[in-house]
Design an enzyme around this catalytic site. Structure first.
Site, PDB file in Angstrom:
ATOM      1  N   VAL A  60       0.477  -1.076  -0.043  1.00 55.00           N
ATOM      2  CA  VAL A  60       0.122   0.359   0.269  1.00 55.00           C
ATOM      3  C   VAL A  60       0.909   1.394   0.112  1.00 55.00           C
ATOM      4  CG1 VAL A  60      -0.083   0.389   2.134  1.00 55.00           C
ATOM      5  CG2 VAL A  60      -2.261   0.581   1.232  1.00 55.00           C
ATOM      6  N   TYR A  61       2.434   1.157   0.006  1.00 56.12           N
ATOM      7  CA  TYR A  61       2.792   2.440   0.286  1.00 56.12           C
ATOM      8  C   TYR A  61       2.826   2.932  -1.202  1.00 56.12           C
ATOM      9  CZ  TYR A  61       4.325   1.055   4.919  1.00 56.12           C
ATOM     10  OH  TYR A  61       4.421   0.639   6.108  1.00 56.12           O
ATOM     11  N   SER A  62       2.364   4.115  -1.305  1.00 52.65           N
ATOM     12  CA  SER A  62       2.405   4.899  -1.886  1.00 52.65           C
ATOM     13  C   SER A  62       1.978   4.022  -3.636  1.00 52.65           C
ATOM     14  CB  SER A  62       3.858   5.152  -2.670  1.00 52.65           C
ATOM     15  OG  SER A  62       4.486   5.958  -1.235  1.00 52.65           O
ATOM     16  N   GLY A  64       2.067   1.239  -4.058  1.00 52.28           N
ATOM     17  CA  GLY A  64       3.522   0.126  -4.505  1.00 52.28           C
ATOM     18  C   GLY A  64       3.998   0.146  -4.898  1.00 52.28           C
TER      19      GLY A  64
END
Length: 326
Positions: A60-62, A64
């Site tokens: 979920v960070y940025s 993918g």
């Protein structure tokens, strides 16, 4: 660099883990302060040169892009067999039904997507990114077991949850003969010590490695209480962590400043040295958006706090509401 075993496994990880939430396309996520690829690569390279072999990210960070940036940098700067890659699953990756969570479908879909973005055929540690109240834990655990048996992950871990939930998950895996969680990624720092009540003792008793996130309280322990940063001004989640305990938290920050001043070292080194002093903790996850952040984290490994210093740092603390589990 110092290396330790992750819990009771044979896996050796550096005493520090580089957290990669700070690296990602700013326009592709909720954090406008993230660093793009060209800005991120020097941090990953410097970490490797310092001997850090442990890297943590999440799908979920940025959206993918953190995984993509990390994967490309590690391919360019290191051999796959020399690094330990950890990622996470649960957060929303697309709108509509089945776009998030820890169902069998979500886990099987997201592990493949993470592997594609990272450019690897397996991750070393696959972690659930919080508890999924909408999915039976048995479904999640069996799916994670199958991910390991398929060779797509070597170990599995968990992130912030109640100790009773973690104990339940460990017991179910033991009963069913499924792969067990080997690590807990939870929220531990001088401004939030609630995990010392139950989770850290549980992990110590079960031989689970502890890799806490935000060991410097999102930077609050490294500067004066009223000083802000680009991240703190836009980090709505971070603001929610300290709303009701500001007076006591300010005193903790002042103690960090006092001890750092007496030793002639940056405050970050004192704050991280306190986390490292806890026997249950394996490898704090450090974030870095300035190269000095990495220098301070590495230097903290050699800072040994005295009993009196630890007492002084801990004395102003007051109980906090439980946060970080949602």
């Amino acid at each position: 660099m110092k290396y330790v075993r992750l819990g009771r496994t044979g896996l050796e990880v550096s005493r520090l883990c580089l957290g990669c939430m700070s690296y990602g396309v700013p326009e592709r996520g909720p954090h406008a302060w993230t660093l793009g690829e060209d800005e991120s690569r020097p941090f990953i390279k410097k970490a490797l040169e310092a001997g850090i072999n442990f890297f943590d990210t999440a799908n979920v960070y940025s959206d993918g892009t953190s995984e993509e940036i990390l994967g490309r940098a590690l391919r360019d700067f290191a051999k796959r067999e020399d690094v330990v890659i950890a990622t996470k699953v649960n957060g929303r990756m697309r709108p509509g039904p089945n776009g998030q969570g820890l169902s069998r479908r979500a886990i099987m879909q997201e592990i493949d997507a993470s592997l594609r973005r990272l450019g690897v055929d397996h991750v070393d540690l696959y972690q659930i990114h919080r508890w999924d109240y909408a999915t039976p834990i048995e479904e999640t655990l069996e799916a994670l077991h199958d991910v390991v048996k398929a060779g797509k992950a070597r170990y599995i871990g968990a992130s912030s949850m109640f100790a009773w939930q973690f104990a339940k998950a460990l017991a179910i895996s033991e009963r069913e003969g499924w792969t067990k969680f080997v690590s807990m990624q939870n929220y531990v720092n001088l401004l939030y010590r609630e995990e010392e009540r139950e989770m850290l003792p549980l992990c110590a008793a079960e031989g689970v490695g502890v890799i806490p996130w935000s060991p410097m309280a999102r930077g609050r322990l490294t500067r004066d209480w009223d000083e802000t940063s680009a991240r703190s001004e836009t980090d709505e989640f971070g603001k929610s962590l300290y709303k009701k305990t500001g007076d006591a938290d300010r005193r903790v920050v002042e103690r960090v400043a006092e001890i750092a001043g007496s030793r002639g070292v940056p405050r970050a080194q004192i704050a991280l040295a306190w986390v490292l002093s806890k026997s249950a903790i394996t490898a704090p996850i450090v974030g870095a958006t300035k190269l000095q952040h990495l220098d301070d984290a590495i230097a903290a490994l050699d800072v040994k706090l005295s009993t009196d210093e630890i007492k002084a740092l801990e004395e102003p603390y007051v109980p906090h509401a439980v946060v970080g589990y949602a």
